[in-house]
Enzyme design. Structure first.
Site, PDB file in Angstrom:
ATOM      1  N   ARG A  21       0.817  -1.203   0.000  1.00 25.41           N
ATOM      2  CA  ARG A  21       0.000   0.000   0.000  1.00 25.41           C
ATOM      3  C   ARG A  21       0.863   1.270   0.000  1.00 25.41           C
ATOM      4  NH1 ARG A  21      -5.369  -0.659   1.288  1.00 25.41           N
ATOM      5  NH2 ARG A  21      -5.429   1.194   2.576  1.00 25.41           N
ATOM      6  N   ASP A 146      -3.436  11.415   8.991  1.00 28.12           N
ATOM      7  CA  ASP A 146      -4.685  11.132   8.284  1.00 28.12           C
ATOM      8  C   ASP A 146      -5.505  12.409   8.196  1.00 28.12           C
ATOM      9  OD1 ASP A 146      -7.389  10.178   7.582  1.00 28.12           O
ATOM     10  OD2 ASP A 146      -6.601   8.191   8.040  1.00 28.12           O
ATOM     11  N   TYR A 159      -9.354   5.251  16.528  1.00 21.71           N
ATOM     12  CA  TYR A 159      -8.377   5.420  15.449  1.00 21.71           C
ATOM     13  C   TYR A 159      -8.056   6.895  15.232  1.00 21.71           C
ATOM     14  CZ  TYR A 159      -6.621   6.077  10.730  1.00 21.71           C
ATOM     15  OH  TYR A 159      -5.880   6.501   9.654  1.00 21.71           O
TER      16      TYR A 159
END
Length: 247
Positions: A21, A146, A159
């Site tokens: 990835r 993120d 998360y």
């Protein structure tokens, strides 16, 4: 480390979670720019070995290291393996991490501990161990964060809390480790579209993205390599999200 724009050839880059990835895209981009590569992986041995073969086919140097970052000391062990092998470390990319759906009503303390351990604590351990080596080369740390930290989603609280902590850790360590070490982060948006998504699903997912399309793993890798060579940039979280954070 060479201060040529876009080129830091001859440097050593260590990539955690580097077998597939985003991590694999970072490794390939680094190898194309003639960096010597160290790849950490957990369970993806076959993918790591295939990637190592690709790097070697490019004429590059590669080290593989297996470790479970859920265990204390595993991240420091990776740094030790890299420096023992190469005698040098210029760029540390903290890409290894876990994510997952945790419905609000079902979240437990163990969920928070699991995400915190791998997404934050292991990152800190790796950076702390790498610090003396990065100081020698005026090196760089790049943490993979993120974009969801800025535009969160439901049912991902543990998360996203861990990635929020990673953003703050990036800012804090940029101050802590200046002036010799630069610490930055990349915040991916929709960089990898699941293989089973059809055109309609992709259109729905990208409707809120100003650029109206998904990104790619190589978009993230390009951002990482920019930050690796950007000599006057530190403490920055660079969104690579097609403009999602604008909204």
């Amino acid at each position: 480390m060479h201060n040529l724009p876009g080129r830091i050839d001859g440097a050593v880059i260590a990539v955690t979670g580097g077998a597939h990835r985003l991590g694999a895209a970072i490794v390939r981009r680094a190898a194309q720019q003639q960096l010597r590569v160290a790849i950490h992986y957990h369970q993806a041995q076959a993918a790591a070995e295939a990637l190592a073969a690709d790097v070697q086919a490019m004429g590059g140097s590669v080290l593989l290291h297996q470790a479970d970052f859920g265990h204390e000391g595993a991240a420091t062990g990776f740094v030790d393996a890299v420096t023992a092998h190469y005698g040098q470390l210029d760029v540390l990319v903290n890409n290894a991490g876990i994510w997952g759906n945790t419905p609000y009503a079902e979240v437990t303390a163990a969920d928070f501990q699991r995400f915190q351990r791998i997404n934050v604590e292991a990152v800190f351990e790796a950076i702390q161990r790498a610090t003396p080596w990065l100081q020698r080369t005026a090196g760089a740390v790049i943490n993979i964060c993120d974009a969801g930290v800025y535009r969160p989603w439901r049912n991902y609280a543990p998360y996203l809390a861990s990635k929020g902590a990673l953003v703050q850790l990036t800012h804090t360590l940029a101050l802590e480790l200046a002036p010799l070490i630069r610490v930055n982060g990349v915040a991916p948006g929709l960089a990898l579209v699941p293989a089973d998504w059809d055109a309609e699903r992709i259109a729905r997912a990208t409707a809120h993205i100003p650029l109206r399309r998904p990104g790619s793993a190589d978009d993230i890798a390009q951002a990482v390599m920019y930050l690796a060579s950007a000599q006057y940039v530190t403490g920055v979280i660079l969104p690579v999200d097609g403009g999602v954070t604008l909204r």
